[in-house]
Scaffold this active site. Structure first.
Site, PDB file in Angstrom:
ATOM      1  N   ARG A   1      15.223  -5.681  11.808  1.00 50.87           N
ATOM      2  CA  ARG A   1      14.367  -4.876  12.693  1.00 50.87           C
ATOM      3  C   ARG A   1      13.664  -5.785  13.702  1.00 50.87           C
ATOM      4  O   ARG A   1      13.248  -6.889  13.369  1.00 50.87           O
ATOM      5  CB  ARG A   1      13.303  -4.141  11.864  1.00 50.87           C
ATOM      6  CG  ARG A   1      13.824  -2.892  11.219  1.00 50.87           C
ATOM      7  CD  ARG A   1      12.817  -2.145  10.393  1.00 50.87           C
ATOM      8  NE  ARG A   1      11.430  -2.414  10.716  1.00 50.87           N
ATOM      9  CZ  ARG A   1      10.430  -2.184   9.886  1.00 50.87           C
ATOM     10  NH1 ARG A   1      10.674  -1.733   8.677  1.00 50.87           N
ATOM     11  NH2 ARG A   1       9.181  -2.424  10.228  1.00 50.87           N
TER      12      ARG A   1
ATOM     13  N   LYS B   1       0.828  -1.217   0.000  1.00 53.00           N
ATOM     14  CA  LYS B   1       0.000   0.000   0.000  1.00 53.00           C
ATOM     15  C   LYS B   1       0.862   1.267   0.000  1.00 53.00           C
ATOM     16  O   LYS B   1       0.602   2.186  -0.761  1.00 53.00           O
ATOM     17  CB  LYS B   1      -0.939   0.029   1.226  1.00 53.00           C
ATOM     18  CG  LYS B   1      -1.910  -1.127   1.285  1.00 53.00           C
ATOM     19  CD  LYS B   1      -2.869  -1.008   2.474  1.00 53.00           C
ATOM     20  CE  LYS B   1      -2.214  -1.101   3.833  1.00 53.00           C
ATOM     21  NZ  LYS B   1      -1.659  -2.423   4.154  1.00 53.00           N
TER      22      LYS B   1
ATOM     23  N   ARG C   1      13.281 -11.839   3.130  1.00 56.83           N
ATOM     24  CA  ARG C   1      13.893 -10.535   3.419  1.00 56.83           C
ATOM     25  C   ARG C   1      14.756 -10.622   4.683  1.00 56.83           C
ATOM     26  O   ARG C   1      15.848 -10.083   4.731  1.00 56.83           O
ATOM     27  CB  ARG C   1      12.800  -9.467   3.568  1.00 56.83           C
ATOM     28  CG  ARG C   1      13.344  -8.046   3.552  1.00 56.83           C
ATOM     29  CD  ARG C   1      12.265  -6.995   3.523  1.00 56.83           C
ATOM     30  NE  ARG C   1      11.543  -6.966   4.790  1.00 56.83           N
ATOM     31  CZ  ARG C   1      10.235  -6.782   4.903  1.00 56.83           C
ATOM     32  NH1 ARG C   1       9.502  -6.637   3.827  1.00 56.83           N
ATOM     33  NH2 ARG C   1       9.656  -6.744   6.085  1.00 56.83           N
TER      34      ARG C   1
END
Length: 197
Positions: free
Chosen positions: A139, A13, A127
């Site tokens: 992260r 998005k 990822r």
């Protein structure tokens, strides 16, 4: 052009919103950014939001709706805007309808990015592996458990917006699994149809 994006986390998005914002020269209004700037500007609603956040609580729908209502009065929103992260619930969607009606405006389209959620989980895991392989730090919130929790929250709170906007004839589905360019082209096609209507 006033529009909303729907789709689970990781559907793309943000990427598409940025492209549309640049193409049509309309602001992408993120709830988080609007909250921060209302607090920084010390507007009436910003002060209320700050008090709630300082107490460690979530900002109420009324405060978020008030911040959206104030923000869309600004000049850069005259040609239109794209809402990112609002509405998240049917209650917020009903508030948005009232805000827009009160300003003599209306929503043009709601774009739902349809994705295969298991493929999104695989994408995330890939990822993470690539980040580790590159010797970079992953992260803290970039893990499958957190992601699946966010998917659960999306289904519980935000997915009910899909039938809500479908009933209003505003929902358009887009294949979110295609490449960024292909998704963008599909969205352009929807905009062209809307211009003809």
């Amino acid at each position: 052009m006033i529009l909303i994006f729907l789709g689970p986390p990781g559907a793309g998005k943000g990427t598409q919103a940025k492209l549309i914002s640049e193409k049509f020269d309309i602001p992408q209004l993120s709830t988080g950014d609007m909250l921060r700037s209302a607090v920084a500007a010390q507007t009436e609603i910003g002060k209320k939001a700050k008090a709630v956040m300082d107490a460690g609580n979530l900002v109420s729908d009324e405060i978020v709706a008030g911040i959206v209502s104030d923000r869309i009065e600004e000049d850069d929103c005259k040609p239109g805007f794209l809402l990112d992260g609002f509405p998240r619930t049917v209650v917020q969607a009903e508030m948005l309808d009232k805000i827009l009606a009160g300003k003599g405006r209306q929503l043009d389209v709601v774009l739902e990015l349809k994705v295969d959620e298991e493929a999104l989980v695989e994408r995330l895991n890939t990822r993470i592996e690539e980040t580790k392989a590159a010797g970079l730090e992953v992260r803290a919130d970039d893990n499958e458990e957190t992601f699946r929790h966010r998917l659960g929250v999306y289904h519980e709170q935000t997915a009910p917006l899909i039938p809500y906007y479908q009933d209003k004839g505003l929902l358009k589905e887009v294949n979110g699994m295609a490449s960024i360019d292909a998704v963008s082209a599909e969205i352009d096609g929807i905009f062209k149809e809307l211009e003809k209507a």
